[in-house]
Every structure is written in structure tokens, then in C-alpha cells.
Design a protein around this motif. Structure first.
Motif, mmCIF file in Angstrom:
data_model
loop_
_atom_site.group_PDB
_atom_site.id
_atom_site.type_symbol
_atom_site.label_atom_id
_atom_site.label_comp_id
_atom_site.label_asym_id
_atom_site.label_seq_id
_atom_site.Cartn_x
_atom_site.Cartn_y
_atom_site.Cartn_z
ATOM 1 N N TYR A 162 6.505 -8.442 -6.407
ATOM 2 C CA TYR A 162 6.976 -9.749 -6.384
ATOM 3 C C TYR A 162 5.828 -11.002 -6.588
ATOM 4 O O TYR A 162 4.909 -10.834 -5.676
ATOM 5 C CB TYR A 162 7.891 -10.231 -5.101
ATOM 6 N N GLN A 163 5.983 -11.840 -7.538
ATOM 7 C CA GLN A 163 4.893 -12.780 -7.711
ATOM 8 C C GLN A 163 5.632 -13.895 -7.522
ATOM 9 O O GLN A 163 6.744 -14.155 -8.077
ATOM 10 C CB GLN A 163 4.659 -12.780 -9.156
ATOM 11 N N PRO A 164 5.220 -15.074 -6.892
ATOM 12 C CA PRO A 164 5.794 -16.620 -6.563
ATOM 13 C C PRO A 164 6.189 -17.172 -7.682
ATOM 14 O O PRO A 164 7.111 -18.002 -7.526
ATOM 15 C CB PRO A 164 4.984 -17.116 -5.500
ATOM 16 N N THR A 165 5.562 -16.885 -8.938
ATOM 17 C CA THR A 165 5.988 -17.531 -9.980
ATOM 18 C C THR A 165 7.381 -17.293 -10.653
ATOM 19 O O THR A 165 7.775 -17.914 -11.438
ATOM 20 C CB THR A 165 4.862 -17.289 -11.005
ATOM 21 N N LEU A 166 7.857 -16.051 -10.135
ATOM 22 C CA LEU A 166 9.209 -15.588 -10.428
ATOM 23 C C LEU A 166 10.319 -16.798 -9.996
ATOM 24 O O LEU A 166 10.603 -16.524 -8.821
ATOM 25 C CB LEU A 166 9.498 -14.420 -10.237
ATOM 26 N N LYS A 167 10.747 -17.273 -10.850
ATOM 27 C CA LYS A 167 11.854 -18.433 -10.448
ATOM 28 C C LYS A 167 12.768 -18.633 -11.522
ATOM 29 O O LYS A 167 12.616 -18.082 -12.799
ATOM 30 C CB LYS A 167 11.192 -19.736 -10.077
ATOM 31 N N GLY A 168 13.996 -19.136 -11.292
ATOM 32 C CA GLY A 168 15.003 -19.364 -12.361
ATOM 33 C C GLY A 168 16.330 -18.779 -11.703
ATOM 34 O O GLY A 168 16.613 -18.369 -10.797
ATOM 35 N N ALA A 169 17.356 -18.828 -12.982
ATOM 36 C CA ALA A 169 18.532 -18.265 -12.385
ATOM 37 C C ALA A 169 18.427 -16.746 -12.720
ATOM 38 O O ALA A 169 17.889 -16.150 -13.442
ATOM 39 C CB ALA A 169 19.406 -18.805 -13.627
ATOM 40 N N PHE A 170 19.486 -16.236 -11.783
ATOM 41 C CA PHE A 170 19.513 -14.715 -11.762
ATOM 42 C C PHE A 170 20.654 -14.473 -12.460
ATOM 43 O O PHE A 170 21.813 -14.976 -12.519
ATOM 44 C CB PHE A 170 19.801 -14.407 -10.366
ATOM 45 N N ALA A 171 20.500 -13.418 -13.347
ATOM 46 C CA ALA A 171 21.625 -12.688 -14.042
ATOM 47 C C ALA A 171 21.809 -11.290 -13.671
ATOM 48 O O ALA A 171 20.653 -10.470 -13.788
ATOM 49 C CB ALA A 171 21.203 -12.921 -15.568
ATOM 50 N N TYR A 172 23.018 -10.810 -13.329
ATOM 51 C CA TYR A 172 23.134 -9.351 -12.803
ATOM 52 C C TYR A 172 23.490 -8.836 -14.454
ATOM 53 O O TYR A 172 23.652 -9.568 -15.386
ATOM 54 C CB TYR A 172 24.732 -9.601 -12.378
#
Length: 179
Positions: A162-172
Motif C-alpha cells: 500500500y502507498q498512501p497516495t492511493l486514493k479515490g473511488a473504489f470499484a468492485y
């Protein structure tokens, strides 16, 4: 109990366990009981691009019978569609619930996902149950649920990559859009 990867010969037993686990209490013994949505979802996930066979595990009992199942499928985060995982459904046959089967399945799939270099696992579920595995509200990580009404029930467990820059809407995976 043994936790192992699912095989093709387990599919019918997994369907039966999932159907029993998610059956409505007042209709579980009725022959014309509708198939729970989780069972149909699993069938659709198996034939989707999001299916990851290496992250589909069964728990077997003393007679090698399937007593539980968990799966993680491909999900994405943010506008750049960064890779992530969606956990679920998690199913334990009612005769084996509250005996650590679900806990063992979740630990196994999280360990495997981490070993494969995945960044995070998201799910919709009970904060009281999944909190014990390190899941926290997705908003703690800047990740938004597919449905804002899910609130604290949409949770994320970060993994080693995991990198803290990973952000946004999650899509299944796409089949989740039908439930």
C-alpha cells in the motif's frame, strides 16, 4: 479444519455453503426458496474478468467437506484504476459458524493477497467483525465507497504494498454492479 485453494470439484459445495449461509431464516427449509443474491454473485464473479482463482479459498472439515469459502476479486481505486481487491462473499455453513472458520478464511486470503503484492482489500461488512482483521473505514484512507450510503460499513485493509497516495473511488468487479 484445513484452509486451501478452491478446486473445480468444490464449486457445487461452495454454492451450497453460500446458499445456506445467506438463506433467510424463515425460508431455509422451503424447497422453492429463492437463491440468495450472494450465491448468484459468486456464479457471476467466476466468469468475470475480476475472478482471481488464486484468491478463492475453502475451509474443509474433518471429512474433507467444504464448510466455508472466501474470495477476493479484482477491484480498482481512483481515476487511474489502480489495482485493489474486493473481499466477499465470505460464507460459513450455519452448522460451523462461531467456531473460527470465517476468521481462518479471512486470515488466509489476506495473507495470500499480501504475498501476491496487492495494495489493499476493500469490503462491505460489519465494522465490529472485520475491525479485528485491521479493516478501517475507507474514508480513513481517502477511498470512497461505490455507494456513499454504506458509510462506516465500507472498509479497507491496507497491505504491505500500500502507498498512501492511493486514493479515490473504489470499484468492485463488474458483477457487483448487479447486486
Amino acid at each position: 479444519m484445513l484452509i486451501r485453494r478452491e478446486t473445480r470439484s468444490d464449486i457445487d459445495a461452495i454454492r451450497a455453503v453460500t446458499s445456506a449461509a445467506f438463506a433467510k431464516p424463515d425460508t431455509s427449509d422451503t424447497p422453492d426458496t429463492p437463491v440468495p443474491v450472494e450465491t448468484t454473485l459468486l456464479d457471476e464473479l467466476r466468469i468475470s474478468d475480476g475472478w482471481l482463482p488464486a484468491l478463492s479459498f475453502v475451509a474443509t472439515g474433518d471429512r474433507d467437506e467444504v464448510i466455508g469459502h472466501v474470495v477476493c476479486t479484482r477491484g480498482h481505486v481512483g481515476s487511474d484504476l489502480a489495482l485493489a481487491l474486493g473481499l466477499g462473499p465470505l460464507s460459513v455453513h450455519p452448522a460451523h459458524q462461531r467456531r473460527g472458520v470465517g476468521q481462518a478464511l479471512v486470515h488466509a486470503v489476506l495473507g495470500a493477497a499480501d504475498a501476491f503484492g496487492e495494495s489493499l482489500v476493500a469490503l462491505l461488512g460489519s465494522p465490529a467483525y472485520y475491525g479485528r482483521f485491521g479493516f478501517r473505514p475507507s474514508t480513513d484512507y481517502g477511498i470512497t465507497a461505490p455507494d456513499p450510503a454504506w458509510g462506516e460499513y465500507f472498509q479497507v485493509r491496507t497491505l504491505t504494498a500500500y502507498q498512501p497516495t492511493l486514493k479515490g473511488a473504489f470499484a468492485y468487479a463488474e458483477p457487483f454492479n448487479h447486486v
